[in-house]
Design an enzyme around this catalytic site. Structure first.
Site, short mmCIF file in Angstrom:
data_model
loop_
_atom_site.label_atom_id
_atom_site.label_comp_id
_atom_site.label_asym_id
_atom_site.label_seq_id
_atom_site.Cartn_x
_atom_site.Cartn_y
_atom_site.Cartn_z
N HIS A 1 10.55 -19.14 49.31
CA HIS A 1 9.19 -19.59 48.97
C HIS A 1 8.45 -18.59 48.10
CE1 HIS A 1 5.77 -22.09 49.15
NE2 HIS A 1 5.83 -22.48 50.41
N ASP B 1 19.27 -38.05 42.82
CA ASP B 1 20.57 -38.70 42.66
C ASP B 1 21.54 -37.77 41.94
OD1 ASP B 1 22.72 -40.35 42.26
OD2 ASP B 1 21.60 -41.95 41.27
#
Length: 464
Positions: free
Chosen positions: A180, A404
């Protein structure tokens, strides 16, 4: 006969040569990357862990090849975090580091050395449909789906760790841990979409070129006196009156076993919530659902009426600073907005004043206040105030579910684990729905779910 996985997942079988290091496929800049004060907050010293479930596996060699390609543009993810103090002797430091306090040995930066991302492969005797049935509520056994790097401290953790677990049906689970300190949710989504793009398309070009320099959030003109403390932060919690039996509320929650609560709200549910509680106030889906979640969370904990509580929520500031942040900015481009009030004022009445508090908190985030926060964070004693706060992070706005790699969209996406921080998650197949996920003590979960559902008619109770 269908198997049941009520708690524990089956063990993963790792490949013998595990893990491997995936390096950028071509030479990358070798320098020390400055982290801004927004990146370097201790509040962000963890990895964002995503889990994706796919019906069909993508060949491992393609995932590794495309990862090596995408790391050319996203090369800091192939580097390693280092304390700034250890890097002072280097002559290859980016412009502007000389004004950083030499005595601040807690300051971190990235050694962009191309060492590589960690990539692990595994197999688990479970089908995609079996996992999908239990996917709404993470449990501790899910941690085996992400390779645990043997390190001593957070600083030693590689910025990117990946595990692909093939399933008995031919599907796969893809887990990633992204540091992060290097980026926020928008940045992680940008990276994952770039990786998927290079896997499914015969191209070497990423859709968005990442912009790695953090100079936008360097101190503009430091003053001799630090600005007043923003309500999302605290400097000294000693003798703080907002304490529960000697512990902060945050410590109290983390001192006992936590159980996840997961509730899904459709567009119809949210419209009903708005019409029931805030019919005369124009508000966003986030504002009303955050208000309702905050109030339900506080009511379920049965806190003292005079206690002051806070709601902290992430706000994208890419379009709120001057000059505007460049497209593709790959760093932390958010701050925590803060709404606060007394318990008695939060739990009684309708949501109208609570929504107004959140709207005011949002309006208080502007170029000047952001500059003040950046300057305030120069003081390493300043910390995010978690003593009596609910923290909400919006994952539902990042297009994380539309990923995808060439074999279709995921059946499920979400966090690897559930925490006391609350996530607003996307729902696969319903772009207007939001799933609320937060962990609470087991004795509290039932009350929380009751209050979260209480505004609905009996025929429209939210699914768990």
């Amino acid at each position: 006969m269908q198997r049941s996985w009520d708690d524990e997942l089956p063990d993963c079988c790792y490949e013998e040569k595990q893990p491997s290091l995936i390096k950028p496929s071509s030479p990358t800049p070798n320098h020390k990357l400055y982290l801004s004060n927004l990146d370097d907050q201790k509040f962000l010293r963890f990895s964002i862990k995503y889990l994706y479930l796919f019906q069909k596996s993508v060949p491992i060699h393609l995932l590794k090849l495309s990862l090596s390609k995408v790391l050319v543009d996203y090369y800091p993810l192939a580097g390693r975090l280092r304390p700034l103090l250890l890097l002072k002797s280097s002559s290859n430091i980016e412009d502007g580091l000389s004004d950083v306090d030499n005595d601040d040995n807690n300051k971190l930066q990235v050694d962009c050395n191309g060492e590589g991302a960690v990539f692990a492969e595994a197999y688990m005797d479970m089908t995609a449909q079996e996992f999908l049935e239990i996917s709404n509520k993470p449990n501790k056994s899910w941690r085996k789906l992400l390779f645990r790097v043997d390190i001593r401290t957070f600083v030693d953790t590689p910025p990117l760790v990946v595990q692909v677990t093939k399933l008995s049906c031919g599907g796969m689970i893809l887990c990633t841990a992204i540091n992060h300190c290097l980026c926020d949710g928008i940045g992680t989504s940008q990276f994952l979409h770039a990786w998927a793009h290079l896997t499914s398309k015969s191209t070497d070009n990423v859709p968005i070129i990442p912009f790695h320099s953090r100079h936008v959030f360097k101190l503009r003109s430091p003053t001799s006196h630090l600005p007043s403390i923003h309500p999302a932060f605290v400097k000294n919690v000693t003798n703080n009156p907002n304490i529960v039996d000697g512990l902060s509320l945050n410590q109290y929650l983390q001192s006992q076993p936590l159980v996840p609560a997961s509730l899904t709200y459709t567009a119809s549910n949210i419209l009903h919530l708005k019409s029931k509680f805030v019919p005369s106030l124009k508000c966003t889906t986030f504002e009303v659902l955050a208000s309702h979640t905050w109030r339900s969370w506080v009511k379920s904990l049965d806190l003292a009426p005079s206690l002051e509580v806070k709601l902290l929520f992430s706000m994208n500031i890419r379009n709120k600073v001057i000059p505007e942040i460049p497209k593709g900015y790959y760093a932390n481009g958010f701050v925590l907005a803060c709404a606060k009030t007394k318990v008695k004022d939060l739990v009684n009445g309708n949501l109208y004043p609570v929504v107004k508090l959140i709207q005011e908190a949002k309006s208080n985030i502007n170029d000047d206040s952001i500059s003040g926060i950046v300057e305030l964070l120069e003081d390493k004693n300043i910390k995010t105030d978690l003593t009596r706060s609910l923290v909400i992070s919006q994952w539902s706005r990042f297009e994380l579910e539309n990923l995808d790699f060439g074999e279709g969209m995921p059946l499920h996406m979400g966090p690897l684990t559930s925490d006391i921080y609350c996530l607003f998650l996307p729902v696969i197949g319903d772009s207007k729905a939001i799933r609320v996920l937060v962990s609470l003590p087991k004795s509290v979960v039932g009350r929380f779910e009751y209050y979260m559902n209480n505004f609905l008619d009996s025929n429209n109770v939210v699914a768990h």
